[in-house]
Design a protein around this motif. Structure first.
Motif, PDB file in Angstrom:
ATOM      1  N   MET A 122      51.050  52.939  51.380  1.00  0.00           N
ATOM      2  CA  MET A 122      51.139  51.549  51.353  1.00  0.00           C
ATOM      3  C   MET A 122      52.418  51.095  51.653  1.00  0.00           C
ATOM      4  SD  MET A 122      50.459  49.209  47.913  1.00  0.00           S
ATOM      5  CE  MET A 122      51.362  50.112  46.721  1.00  0.00           C
ATOM      6  N   THR A 123      52.579  49.828  52.431  1.00  0.00           N
ATOM      7  CA  THR A 123      53.743  49.281  52.978  1.00  0.00           C
ATOM      8  C   THR A 123      54.055  48.210  51.949  1.00  0.00           C
ATOM      9  OG1 THR A 123      52.810  49.761  55.100  1.00  0.00           O
ATOM     10  CG2 THR A 123      54.701  48.027  55.070  1.00  0.00           C
ATOM     11  N   GLU A 124      55.496  48.539  51.648  1.00  0.00           N
ATOM     12  CA  GLU A 124      55.888  47.054  50.849  1.00  0.00           C
ATOM     13  C   GLU A 124      56.953  46.502  51.277  1.00  0.00           C
ATOM     14  OE1 GLU A 124      57.702  47.368  46.242  1.00  0.00           O
ATOM     15  OE2 GLU A 124      56.069  48.965  46.905  1.00  0.00           O
ATOM     16  N   VAL A 125      57.072  45.198  51.320  1.00  0.00           N
ATOM     17  CA  VAL A 125      58.071  44.467  51.846  1.00  0.00           C
ATOM     18  C   VAL A 125      58.624  43.585  50.887  1.00  0.00           C
ATOM     19  CG1 VAL A 125      58.237  42.459  53.768  1.00  0.00           C
ATOM     20  CG2 VAL A 125      56.662  44.254  54.274  1.00  0.00           C
ATOM     21  N   THR A 126      59.780  43.404  50.749  1.00  0.00           N
ATOM     22  CA  THR A 126      60.095  42.794  49.451  1.00  0.00           C
ATOM     23  C   THR A 126      61.392  41.858  50.050  1.00  0.00           C
ATOM     24  OG1 THR A 126      62.038  44.678  49.180  1.00  0.00           O
ATOM     25  CG2 THR A 126      59.832  44.400  47.810  1.00  0.00           C
ATOM     26  N   SER A 127      61.919  40.944  49.250  1.00  0.00           N
ATOM     27  CA  SER A 127      62.982  39.973  49.760  1.00  0.00           C
ATOM     28  C   SER A 127      63.861  39.679  48.527  1.00  0.00           C
ATOM     29  CB  SER A 127      62.365  38.619  50.420  1.00  0.00           C
ATOM     30  OG  SER A 127      63.439  37.604  50.548  1.00  0.00           O
ATOM     31  N   ASN A 128      65.047  39.191  48.645  1.00  0.00           N
ATOM     32  CA  ASN A 128      66.148  39.031  47.647  1.00  0.00           C
ATOM     33  C   ASN A 128      65.792  37.687  47.311  1.00  0.00           C
ATOM     34  OD1 ASN A 128      67.095  41.571  47.935  1.00  0.00           O
ATOM     35  ND2 ASN A 128      68.738  41.053  49.068  1.00  0.00           N
ATOM     36  N   VAL A 129      65.273  36.780  48.085  1.00  0.00           N
ATOM     37  CA  VAL A 129      64.934  35.295  47.779  1.00  0.00           C
ATOM     38  C   VAL A 129      63.639  35.262  46.844  1.00  0.00           C
ATOM     39  CG1 VAL A 129      64.362  33.051  48.781  1.00  0.00           C
ATOM     40  CG2 VAL A 129      65.798  34.647  50.112  1.00  0.00           C
ATOM     41  N   ALA A 130      63.761  34.464  45.910  1.00  0.00           N
ATOM     42  CA  ALA A 130      62.731  34.212  44.916  1.00  0.00           C
ATOM     43  C   ALA A 130      61.445  33.636  45.639  1.00  0.00           C
ATOM     44  CB  ALA A 130      63.236  32.979  43.721  1.00  0.00           C
ATOM     45  N   GLY A 131      60.273  34.037  45.383  1.00  0.00           N
ATOM     46  CA  GLY A 131      59.037  33.557  46.038  1.00  0.00           C
ATOM     47  C   GLY A 131      57.852  34.003  45.290  1.00  0.00           C
ATOM     48  N   THR A 132      56.871  33.867  45.401  1.00  0.00           N
ATOM     49  CA  THR A 132      55.589  34.335  44.956  1.00  0.00           C
ATOM     50  C   THR A 132      55.132  35.567  45.523  1.00  0.00           C
ATOM     51  OG1 THR A 132      54.692  31.925  44.887  1.00  0.00           O
ATOM     52  CG2 THR A 132      52.967  33.522  44.590  1.00  0.00           C
ATOM     53  N   ASP A 133      54.926  36.631  44.658  1.00  0.00           N
ATOM     54  CA  ASP A 133      54.659  37.933  45.271  1.00  0.00           C
ATOM     55  C   ASP A 133      53.106  37.939  45.459  1.00  0.00           C
ATOM     56  OD1 ASP A 133      56.761  39.149  44.658  1.00  0.00           O
ATOM     57  OD2 ASP A 133      56.374  39.852  42.653  1.00  0.00           O
ATOM     58  N   GLY A 173      30.751  38.249  56.023  1.00  0.00           N
ATOM     59  CA  GLY A 173      31.355  39.573  56.192  1.00  0.00           C
ATOM     60  C   GLY A 173      32.206  39.353  57.605  1.00  0.00           C
ATOM     61  N   LEU A 174      33.484  39.763  57.634  1.00  0.00           N
ATOM     62  CA  LEU A 174      34.347  39.884  58.750  1.00  0.00           C
ATOM     63  C   LEU A 174      34.245  41.244  59.321  1.00  0.00           C
ATOM     64  CD1 LEU A 174      36.937  37.969  56.980  1.00  0.00           C
ATOM     65  CD2 LEU A 174      35.184  36.891  58.323  1.00  0.00           C
ATOM     66  N   LEU A 175      33.885  41.250  60.512  1.00  0.00           N
ATOM     67  CA  LEU A 175      33.975  42.777  61.307  1.00  0.00           C
ATOM     68  C   LEU A 175      35.194  42.852  61.982  1.00  0.00           C
ATOM     69  CD1 LEU A 175      32.276  45.026  62.482  1.00  0.00           C
ATOM     70  CD2 LEU A 175      31.865  43.487  64.372  1.00  0.00           C
ATOM     71  N   VAL A 176      35.674  44.088  61.499  1.00  0.00           N
ATOM     72  CA  VAL A 176      37.256  44.474  61.942  1.00  0.00           C
ATOM     73  C   VAL A 176      36.980  45.839  62.342  1.00  0.00           C
ATOM     74  CG1 VAL A 176      38.455  42.800  60.630  1.00  0.00           C
ATOM     75  CG2 VAL A 176      38.139  45.065  60.026  1.00  0.00           C
ATOM     76  N   ASP A 177      38.069  46.101  63.426  1.00  0.00           N
ATOM     77  CA  ASP A 177      38.043  47.732  63.921  1.00  0.00           C
ATOM     78  C   ASP A 177      38.315  48.551  62.523  1.00  0.00           C
ATOM     79  OD1 ASP A 177      37.630  46.587  66.000  1.00  0.00           O
ATOM     80  OD2 ASP A 177      39.543  47.035  67.090  1.00  0.00           O
ATOM     81  N   ALA A 178      39.478  48.241  61.777  1.00  0.00           N
ATOM     82  CA  ALA A 178      39.842  49.095  60.666  1.00  0.00           C
ATOM     83  C   ALA A 178      40.720  48.477  59.704  1.00  0.00           C
ATOM     84  CB  ALA A 178      40.554  50.491  61.005  1.00  0.00           C
ATOM     85  N   VAL A 179      40.676  48.846  58.302  1.00  0.00           N
ATOM     86  CA  VAL A 179      41.605  48.053  57.254  1.00  0.00           C
ATOM     87  C   VAL A 179      42.713  49.167  57.362  1.00  0.00           C
ATOM     88  CG1 VAL A 179      41.917  47.639  54.825  1.00  0.00           C
ATOM     89  CG2 VAL A 179      39.853  46.982  56.192  1.00  0.00           C
ATOM     90  N   SER A 180      43.944  48.823  57.397  1.00  0.00           N
ATOM     91  CA  SER A 180      44.780  49.810  57.630  1.00  0.00           C
ATOM     92  C   SER A 180      45.838  50.148  56.003  1.00  0.00           C
ATOM     93  CB  SER A 180      45.808  49.281  58.675  1.00  0.00           C
ATOM     94  OG  SER A 180      46.265  48.110  58.479  1.00  0.00           O
ATOM     95  N   ASP A 181      46.036  49.016  55.564  1.00  0.00           N
ATOM     96  CA  ASP A 181      46.866  49.270  54.195  1.00  0.00           C
ATOM     97  C   ASP A 181      46.916  47.801  53.330  1.00  0.00           C
ATOM     98  OD1 ASP A 181      49.896  48.839  54.168  1.00  0.00           O
ATOM     99  OD2 ASP A 181      49.620  49.131  56.280  1.00  0.00           O
ATOM    100  N   ILE A 182      47.667  47.935  52.371  1.00  0.00           N
ATOM    101  CA  ILE A 182      47.622  46.705  51.282  1.00  0.00           C
ATOM    102  C   ILE A 182      49.245  46.379  51.519  1.00  0.00           C
ATOM    103  CG2 ILE A 182      47.693  45.835  48.996  1.00  0.00           C
ATOM    104  CD1 ILE A 182      45.162  47.677  48.571  1.00  0.00           C
ATOM    105  N   VAL A 183      49.645  45.324  51.871  1.00  0.00           N
ATOM    106  CA  VAL A 183      50.635  45.074  52.019  1.00  0.00           C
ATOM    107  C   VAL A 183      51.405  44.158  50.601  1.00  0.00           C
ATOM    108  CG1 VAL A 183      52.683  43.680  53.498  1.00  0.00           C
ATOM    109  CG2 VAL A 183      50.692  44.941  54.451  1.00  0.00           C
ATOM    110  N   GLN A 184      52.634  44.290  50.173  1.00  0.00           N
ATOM    111  CA  GLN A 184      53.060  43.298  49.060  1.00  0.00           C
ATOM    112  C   GLN A 184      54.154  43.013  49.518  1.00  0.00           C
ATOM    113  OE1 GLN A 184      53.645  46.220  45.832  1.00  0.00           O
ATOM    114  NE2 GLN A 184      51.594  46.114  45.157  1.00  0.00           N
ATOM    115  N   LEU A 185      54.374  41.532  49.405  1.00  0.00           N
ATOM    116  CA  LEU A 185      55.504  40.691  49.821  1.00  0.00           C
ATOM    117  C   LEU A 185      55.544  39.328  49.109  1.00  0.00           C
ATOM    118  CD1 LEU A 185      54.123  38.401  51.953  1.00  0.00           C
ATOM    119  CD2 LEU A 185      54.284  40.091  53.305  1.00  0.00           C
TER     120      LEU A 185
END
Length: 157
Positions: free
Chosen positions: A1-12, A95-107
């Motif tokens: 899982m890829t996690e992206v965070t920021s020091n600036v307040a915002g909605t997760d 239904g949305l046809l895509v090549d692959a689902v890669s991961d869940i990103v939190q930001l």
């Protein structure tokens, strides 16, 4: 899982990242009901080129949209490796046809950059922001509300 965070307040946010060709996109996880393997779709006459057809999803007729073709990228020739993301777009289930689902990103919202001004209006219709993740990957945040055509556009098709 890829996690992206920021020091600036915002909605997760939690986003589902997926690939179409060599490009990565994502949508809000709250819009996605399920992810399933490719099921051959029954074509509908006079439907737009990005519409693969419909499938039966537990008694519901589910339209399948080739997201790459809708974005103006290459049309997919679906294989067993392709997936269908079943998503809520407004009050509709598609239904949305895509090549692959890669991961869940939190930001947070503050990490999302606006779509560059050099992008065409067509791109800006679908992409509401871009963000970078580890390894220099750039992921475009999709605005699902614009994936389906407006009522007037659908009637003209």
């Amino acid at each position: 899982m890829t996690e992206v965070t920021s020091n600036v307040a915002g909605t997760d946010r939690e986003l589902i990242a997926f690939r179409i060709g060599e490009q990565e996109f994502c949508v809000d996880i709250m819009n996605v009901r399920e992810i399933r393997g490719w099921t051959p779709a029954t074509p509908l006459p006079r439907s737009p080129s990005y519409m693969k057809g419909v499938i039966n999803l537990r008694g519901i007729v589910l339209p399948i949209i080739d997201l790459g073709a809708r974005f103006g990228l290459a049309t997919a020739e679906p294989t067993a490796r392709h997936v269908i993301m079943v998503a809520h777009i407004g009050k509709r289930l598609v239904g949305l046809l895509v090549d692959a689902v890669s991961d869940i990103v939190q930001l947070t919202d503050s990490t999302i950059q606006p779509t560059p001004d050099v992008a065409s209006d067509h791109v800006k219709t679908f992409v509401k922001g871009i963000f970078a993740v580890e390894g220099g990957r750039m992921i475009s945040l999709i605005d699902l509300e614009h994936v389906l055509p407006a009522e007037s556009e659908a009637e003209a098709a």
